[in-house]
Enzyme design. Sequence first.
Site, PDB file in Angstrom:
ATOM      1  CG  PHE A 144      74.698  55.895  -2.888  1.00 17.11           C
ATOM      2  CD1 PHE A 144      75.270  55.696  -4.135  1.00 17.11           C
ATOM      3  CD2 PHE A 144      74.188  54.806  -2.224  1.00 17.11           C
ATOM      4  CE1 PHE A 144      75.332  54.436  -4.706  1.00 17.11           C
ATOM      5  CE2 PHE A 144      74.251  53.530  -2.776  1.00 17.11           C
ATOM      6  CZ  PHE A 144      74.827  53.343  -4.026  1.00 17.11           C
TER       7      PHE A 144
ATOM      8  CG  LEU B 160      70.261  51.287  -2.550  1.00 14.21           C
ATOM      9  CD1 LEU B 160      70.559  50.557  -3.844  1.00 14.21           C
ATOM     10  CD2 LEU B 160      71.234  50.801  -1.456  1.00 14.21           C
TER      11      LEU B 160
ATOM     12  CD  GLU C 102      63.888  51.846  -7.025  1.00 16.76           C
ATOM     13  OE1 GLU C 102      62.897  51.129  -7.252  1.00 16.76           O
ATOM     14  OE2 GLU C 102      64.733  52.138  -7.899  1.00 16.76           O
ATOM     15  N   PRO C 103      60.604  53.910  -3.189  1.00 13.50           N
ATOM     16  CG  PRO C 103      59.214  55.552  -4.092  1.00 13.50           C
ATOM     17  CD  PRO C 103      60.499  54.834  -4.331  1.00 13.50           C
TER      18      PRO C 103
ATOM     19  CB  THR D 190      71.339  61.496   3.200  1.00 11.72           C
ATOM     20  OG1 THR D 190      70.536  60.659   4.035  1.00 11.72           O
ATOM     21  CG2 THR D 190      72.108  62.484   4.083  1.00 11.72           C
TER      22      THR D 190
ATOM     23  NE  ARG E  86      67.129  68.275  38.832  1.00 11.71           N
ATOM     24  CZ  ARG E  86      66.285  69.297  38.789  1.00 11.71           C
ATOM     25  NH1 ARG E  86      66.751  70.536  38.642  1.00 11.71           N
ATOM     26  NH2 ARG E  86      64.985  69.093  38.879  1.00 11.71           N
TER      27      ARG E  86
ATOM     28  CB  ILE F 191      70.386  60.613  33.760  1.00 15.70           C
ATOM     29  CG1 ILE F 191      70.701  59.161  34.148  1.00 15.70           C
ATOM     30  CG2 ILE F 191      71.274  61.590  34.525  1.00 15.70           C
ATOM     31  CD1 ILE F 191      72.089  58.684  33.764  1.00 15.70           C
TER      32      ILE F 191
ATOM     33  CD  GLU G  71      75.305  54.162   5.408  1.00 17.80           C
ATOM     34  OE1 GLU G  71      76.199  53.355   5.175  1.00 17.80           O
ATOM     35  OE2 GLU G  71      75.445  55.388   5.286  1.00 17.80           O
TER      36      GLU G  71
ATOM     37  CD  GLU H  12      65.098  44.300  11.918  1.00 12.33           C
ATOM     38  OE1 GLU H  12      65.289  45.292  11.175  1.00 12.33           O
ATOM     39  OE2 GLU H  12      64.863  44.410  13.130  1.00 12.33           O
TER      40      GLU H  12
HETATM   41  C1  FAD Z   1      66.822  59.736   7.578  1.00  7.71           C
HETATM   42  C2  FAD Z   1      67.072  58.695   6.530  1.00  7.71           C
HETATM   43  C3  FAD Z   1      68.097  58.890   5.618  1.00  7.71           C
HETATM   44  C4  FAD Z   1      68.304  57.937   4.613  1.00  7.71           C
HETATM   45  N1  FAD Z   1      69.263  58.171   3.651  1.00  7.71           N
HETATM   46  C5  FAD Z   1      69.353  57.338   2.580  1.00  7.71           C
HETATM   47  C6  FAD Z   1      70.236  57.624   1.484  1.00  7.71           C
HETATM   48  O1  FAD Z   1      70.988  58.608   1.506  1.00  7.71           O
HETATM   49  N2  FAD Z   1      70.220  56.796   0.409  1.00  7.71           N
HETATM   50  C7  FAD Z   1      69.430  55.711   0.334  1.00  7.71           C
HETATM   51  O2  FAD Z   1      69.453  55.015  -0.672  1.00  7.71           O
HETATM   52  N3  FAD Z   1      68.587  55.383   1.357  1.00  7.71           N
HETATM   53  C8  FAD Z   1      68.531  56.188   2.469  1.00  7.71           C
HETATM   54  N4  FAD Z   1      67.674  55.886   3.498  1.00  7.71           N
HETATM   55  C9  FAD Z   1      66.818  54.715   3.385  1.00  7.71           C
HETATM   56  C10 FAD Z   1      67.207  53.565   4.318  1.00  7.71           C
HETATM   57  O3  FAD Z   1      68.417  52.998   3.907  1.00  7.71           O
HETATM   58  C11 FAD Z   1      66.025  52.573   4.287  1.00  7.71           C
HETATM   59  O4  FAD Z   1      64.951  53.184   4.964  1.00  7.71           O
HETATM   60  C12 FAD Z   1      66.353  51.238   4.893  1.00  7.71           C
HETATM   61  O5  FAD Z   1      67.282  50.550   4.105  1.00  7.71           O
HETATM   62  C13 FAD Z   1      65.111  50.361   5.066  1.00  7.71           C
HETATM   63  O6  FAD Z   1      64.363  50.304   3.899  1.00  7.71           O
HETATM   64  P1  FAD Z   1      62.769  50.591   3.953  1.00  7.71           P
HETATM   65  O7  FAD Z   1      62.582  51.864   4.689  1.00  7.71           O
HETATM   66  O8  FAD Z   1      62.222  50.495   2.589  1.00  7.71           O
HETATM   67  O9  FAD Z   1      62.185  49.431   4.868  1.00  7.71           O
HETATM   68  P2  FAD Z   1      61.705  47.974   4.368  1.00  7.71           P
HETATM   69  O10 FAD Z   1      62.693  47.427   3.404  1.00  7.71           O
HETATM   70  O11 FAD Z   1      60.288  48.088   3.942  1.00  7.71           O
HETATM   71  O12 FAD Z   1      61.793  47.157   5.714  1.00  7.71           O
HETATM   72  C14 FAD Z   1      60.805  47.322   6.747  1.00  7.71           C
HETATM   73  C15 FAD Z   1      61.151  46.394   7.912  1.00  7.71           C
HETATM   74  O13 FAD Z   1      61.149  45.021   7.468  1.00  7.71           O
HETATM   75  C16 FAD Z   1      62.376  44.415   7.814  1.00  7.71           C
HETATM   76  N5  FAD Z   1      62.701  43.401   6.801  1.00  7.71           N
HETATM   77  C17 FAD Z   1      62.705  43.547   5.450  1.00  7.71           C
HETATM   78  N6  FAD Z   1      63.084  42.399   4.861  1.00  7.71           N
HETATM   79  C18 FAD Z   1      63.353  41.522   5.858  1.00  7.71           C
HETATM   80  C19 FAD Z   1      63.815  40.173   5.903  1.00  7.71           C
HETATM   81  N7  FAD Z   1      64.086  39.479   4.795  1.00  7.71           N
HETATM   82  N8  FAD Z   1      63.966  39.585   7.122  1.00  7.71           N
HETATM   83  C20 FAD Z   1      63.714  40.264   8.268  1.00  7.71           C
HETATM   84  N9  FAD Z   1      63.294  41.554   8.287  1.00  7.71           N
HETATM   85  C21 FAD Z   1      63.116  42.172   7.107  1.00  7.71           C
HETATM   86  C22 FAD Z   1      63.393  45.531   7.839  1.00  7.71           C
HETATM   87  O14 FAD Z   1      64.544  45.187   8.615  1.00  7.71           O
HETATM   88  C23 FAD Z   1      62.565  46.639   8.481  1.00  7.71           C
HETATM   89  O15 FAD Z   1      62.544  46.483   9.878  1.00  7.71           O
HETATM   90  C24 FAD Z   1      67.499  56.787   4.553  1.00  7.71           C
HETATM   91  C25 FAD Z   1      66.491  56.588   5.499  1.00  7.71           C
HETATM   92  C26 FAD Z   1      66.271  57.531   6.481  1.00  7.71           C
HETATM   93  C27 FAD Z   1      65.158  57.311   7.460  1.00  7.71           C
END
Ligand code: FAD
Length: 375
Positions: free
Chosen positions: A121, A123, A125-126, A156, A264, A333, A359, A363
């Site tokens: 799935f 969702l 984006e960079p 994933t 241990r 531990i 997911e 925050e």
């Molecule tokens: C191993 C792995 C597997 C993944 N698998 C999937 C997948 O299958 N499909 C998919 O679509 N995505 C996937 N993801 C992506 C994941 O869902 C996102 O990394 C996550 O939602 C956070 O988005 P971001 O990395 O762009 O962080 P950002 O959106 O840039 O956020 C960075 C930080 O800012 C905080 N922040 C942002 N906005 C606010 C706000 N308004 N108030 C307070 N804090 C805020 C966030 O909580 C976070 O701590 C995966 C990620 C990893 C690491």
Amino acid sequence: MKLDLEQTEFAAAVRAYAQEQVRPVIGDFYERGEFPIELVRGLGKLGVLGVTLPEEHGGAGMGLFMLGLALEEIARVDASVAVTVEASVTLGAEAIAKYGTAEQQAKWLPNLAAGQGLVAFALTEPGGGTDAGHTDTKARLEDGEWVIDGAKCFITNAGTAMTDLIITTAQTGPGEVTCIAVEPGTPGLQIGPEYSKVGWRASDTRPVYFDDCRVPEANIIGQRGRGFVQFLELLDSGRVAIAALATGSAQGCLDEALAHAKDREAFGRPIAENQSIAFMLADMKLRAHTSRLAWQDAALKAEAGEPFGTDAALAKLHASMAAVDNAREATQIFGGYGFMNETPVARAWRDCKVLEIGEGTNEVQRMLIARSMGL
Ligand SMILES: Cc1cc2nc3c(=O)[nH]c(=O)nc-3n(C[C@H](O)[C@H](O)[C@H](O)COP(=O)(O)OP(=O)(O)OC[C@H]3O[C@@H](n4cnc5c(N)ncnc54)[C@H](O)[C@@H]3O)c2cc1C
């Protein structure tokens, strides 16, 4: 919570598989960063990948609770395999089961239910994942086809040899987000290389690129413009599933740390006889127990058709923090051995952090919980 016979037997079968098939070999896959396809197929044969899918398409027609039981048992041994299942079922296959047309269900669900296929799935984006309603990936209708352009990251199951489908979100008009299914091998779809991850190293996570990628108009999943609402609904279930997975990790850390602390010796007696160690283990048990209560409560509400979004956020927030805390204390531990990759708790220490990120970050969970109180 007392399980009925069917639940007890299913959980026991998954536990036996995790302990006997996954545990002995997963460390090597993890170190190589290799996707353990046969282990995942084995779980498919056990019925784990089809547990929630409709019976008419070969699934077991069970609910989120049963899936949670399986995820907890798998994650108790290994989180990479557990998240492979979680991502495919709750966000991918369930999207087709819930929103797909009869034709889409007949085409894709049987192989998924049989445990021979996975779904990704896409969702995130960079440019950002938390602001999930903002998507730069675009799709336009041209001669009966969706033409998709854009990029997704951290996806994933995007590049496994058993991936049947990538469901992507795309902007199909101003302020209009839609889910579209893309099959691997479609011209214009490029799957990037596996990331070098800190944890979940035996799961498959890749960037995905769409460059003039054309799929039939009929590949739309659900209604045009309803993509945002659809994935918010799926994410509620996904959070319960992630909470179950996190509970398994928290319990697995306790299992390992308890056995080690009894075995241990330091100063001529087992380290468990020190109150500071015994209290750490008591706190670990408390965290695993309350996490279990939280995900099971949310899952039962979901199955009863009650609103469960806030309960899902509570469960995900609590269980992910519990897993991180238990991984840290289990490592403590284990002493120096806990810092060696050969020990399962070292793997857990690397794996658990991402539970607070994926997911919906923690925050986001706090925002949802605060909003439920009118804040
Ligand atoms: C191993 C792995 C597997 C993944 N698998 C999937 C997948 O299958 N499909 C998919 O679509 N995505 C996937 N993801 C992506 C994941 O869902 C996102 O990394 C996550 O939602 C956070 O988005 P971001 O990395 O762009 O962080 P950002 O959106 O840039 O956020 C960075 C930080 O800012 C905080 N922040 C942002 N906005 C606010 C706000 N308004 N108030 C307070 N804090 C805020 C966030 O909580 C976070 O701590 C995966 C990620 C990893 C690491």
